[in-house]
Write an enzyme that holds these catalytic residues in place. Structure first.
Site, short mmCIF file in Angstrom:
data_model
loop_
_atom_site.label_atom_id
_atom_site.label_comp_id
_atom_site.label_asym_id
_atom_site.label_seq_id
_atom_site.Cartn_x
_atom_site.Cartn_y
_atom_site.Cartn_z
N ARG B 22 0.77 -1.36 0.15
CA ARG B 22 0.14 0.16 -0.28
C ARG B 22 1.02 1.27 0.11
O ARG B 22 0.96 1.98 -1.10
CB ARG B 22 -0.73 -0.10 1.03
N HIS B 214 6.13 4.51 12.32
CA HIS B 214 5.68 4.56 11.00
C HIS B 214 7.08 5.59 10.75
O HIS B 214 6.69 6.52 10.96
CB HIS B 214 4.34 4.50 10.61
N HIS B 216 9.69 6.91 7.46
CA HIS B 216 10.21 7.50 6.46
C HIS B 216 11.84 7.84 6.79
O HIS B 216 11.75 8.22 7.83
CB HIS B 216 9.27 9.00 5.80
N CYS B 247 5.83 9.85 -0.82
CA CYS B 247 4.59 11.12 -0.23
C CYS B 247 4.57 12.27 -1.35
O CYS B 247 6.12 12.58 -1.93
CB CYS B 247 5.50 11.84 0.93
N ASN B 256 9.44 4.75 2.65
CA ASN B 256 9.38 4.33 3.71
C ASN B 256 10.45 3.32 3.95
O ASN B 256 11.82 2.88 3.50
CB ASN B 256 8.70 3.12 3.73
#
Lengths: 307, 307
Positions: B22, B214, B216, B247, B256
């Site tokens: 995703r 999460h 990046h 992004c 990520n």
């Protein structure tokens, strides 16, 4: 001037040792001219760097990227409080370094015979003897000595490196006048917990020497390792503008942790370095142009935050 | 099954939430086919992943990379103990997610109006209302809910994000049935010390919810941040095979943190994930082939250590 003069200026100050002109360039296929290297060194100093690994006194026939050390030392702008470091691996190199007027001598002593034999053509024991000779010859020159323990976290030939093996090398180094001992993850295999553990083990025998760390970001652990070192009290870190550098024994790997990316992390953590982030990012980009390569550093691409 | 069922299996176990299918793919110019995405998900599960962000129930006209969510959920191999997560931003998306048979629903709530407006077409307040509606509709389905707080460390439009603003959003989330709350550094600006501080602030109001992070690697702080989260007690981390993702509001930025590089750091730190490092590295390389791009991950290039 001793390396300690450049040391901690308080718990929130981290000293950057810029290694781009040496470790950053020595394995690049594009050889930068003496003029370009002088410009790089002077511009790094103008950006606030106070210690810089400027030159290497190895055989220029073996490492053409490092040729012209004398011309570089003669050409760079000298100023008080700025240390131009020369890498030295033997008495002949030291003689050249002293004649060239380096501010500081750094000697690399691998922790493993596998790496030492292939990189320096001798065993670790023989390299420690060479260090003792260099140290003897340094007496009376007033030039401070720092020693970097290479492959301290792993060796491309010998594999895992037990902490005890590094401690043994450090023990021998404390028999010299070295004011600073650096632990180097030459091939970028270490992780933060190993950094904390090795620093604890080495700290116990370092006999008051300043500890410095040198990380490569080969497996994306370099910045985490740098932070672990800072958390463990280390206040001197090596880094390379643009993140260039690497090891001939790990050809696909990326280089040293990048000065600009390290500065971003440190400054945003409330730590000071005295080095300009924008100045470092510009220089990293400039190196990319000269080497015709995308810098491994991310700051130049992503931009600082807040912008 | 609740998200907590996948939670800590002991202090040395870190749960990986694979977000490659995703977050890793949603901004790539190459659109992977439904079949390729099914293969990616099934192969990640075969490599040991137990939670995977498999699909997104956003409008496929707006995000063509995520089209075919229903076909993917119908096509993947289901097995006990493996959670296929669907991203949902509104009631319509939830309806589709329930019908498609997701194991778990994730809702993203930005901490900042600037990002929320541009990314989700509503204010944070309105998004929290949408979350409450989704939560109401979820009652009785037995499908657990997790909520990700996006832009928790900085916003490309609003700039700095005070911790208090994140705490306020988390406070509202604890009014729902969410079993897990994720803090997301959507644009990769955070540093380890901010991670520790935000986790402390959020932990005080999280009301027993599992905390997940999460990150990046946009500015090379992602892995250091992951380690800071682990050091602060977090045992659930998002990562993306190959390190893909990114992004649309930070186009030059890398994605990520990479699953294979994260696994290297965690495993070498004595932590367990149940995910195969070699399996993850193979899949990261496979994604690179399908996307015709060099993966940002380094493990595939440098190799594990010891080899």
């Amino acid at each position: 001037m001793s390396a300690n003069d450049h040391g901690p200026q308080g718990a929130d100050h981290v000293e950057i040792v810029e290694v781009g002109p040496r470790d950053g360039l020595q394995n690049e296929s594009t050889v930068l001219s003496v003029d370009d290297r002088i410009r790089l060194i002077d511009r790094a100093v103008a950006a606030g760097v106070r210690r810089i690994e400027a030159v290497s006194f190895v055989n220029p026939k073996r490492v053409p990227q490092m040729a012209g050390a004398e011309e570089i030392m003669a050409g760079v702008r000298r100023e008080p409080g700025v240390s131009h470091i020369g890498l030295v691996l033997n008495r002949r190199g030291l003689e050249r370094a002293v004649a060239a007027g380096v501010s500081e001598v750094n000697v690399a002593v691998p922790a493993t015979d596998g790496f030492c034999t292939r990189n320096q053509g001798c065993t670790v024991d023989e390299m420690l003897d060479a260090l003792a000779d260099i140290d003897t010859d340094l007496q009376g020159t007033g030039i401070p000595l720092s020693v970097t323990v290479s492959t301290a976290f792993g060796c491309p030939f010998d594999g895992e490196v037990p902490a005890g093996q590094v401690v043994e090398v450090v023990n021998r180094i404390t028999g010299t006048s070295a004011v600073e001992i650096a632990l180097a993850d030459t091939i970028g295999v270490g992780v933060p917990r190993e950094v904390s553990e090795l620093l604890r083990a080495v700290g116990a025998v370092a006999d008051g020497r300043t500890l410095r760390c040198h990380f490569h970001n080969t497996r994306n652990t370099g910045y985490a390792n740098a932070m672990a070192a800072v958390d463990a009290g280390v206040r001197v870190l090596d880094s390379s503008l643009g993140g260039f550098g690497g090891c001939p024994f790990a050809p696909a790997a990326t280089g040293n942790i990048a000065t600009e990316d390290l500065l971003y992390m440190l400054h945003r953590s409330g730590l000071h370095t005295g080095v300009s982030l924008s100045g470092a990012a510009e220089l990293g980009a400039w190196m990319g142009e000269r080497l015709d390569k995308q810098p491994p550093a991310y700051l130049g691409r992503a931009g600082a935050f807040p912008a």
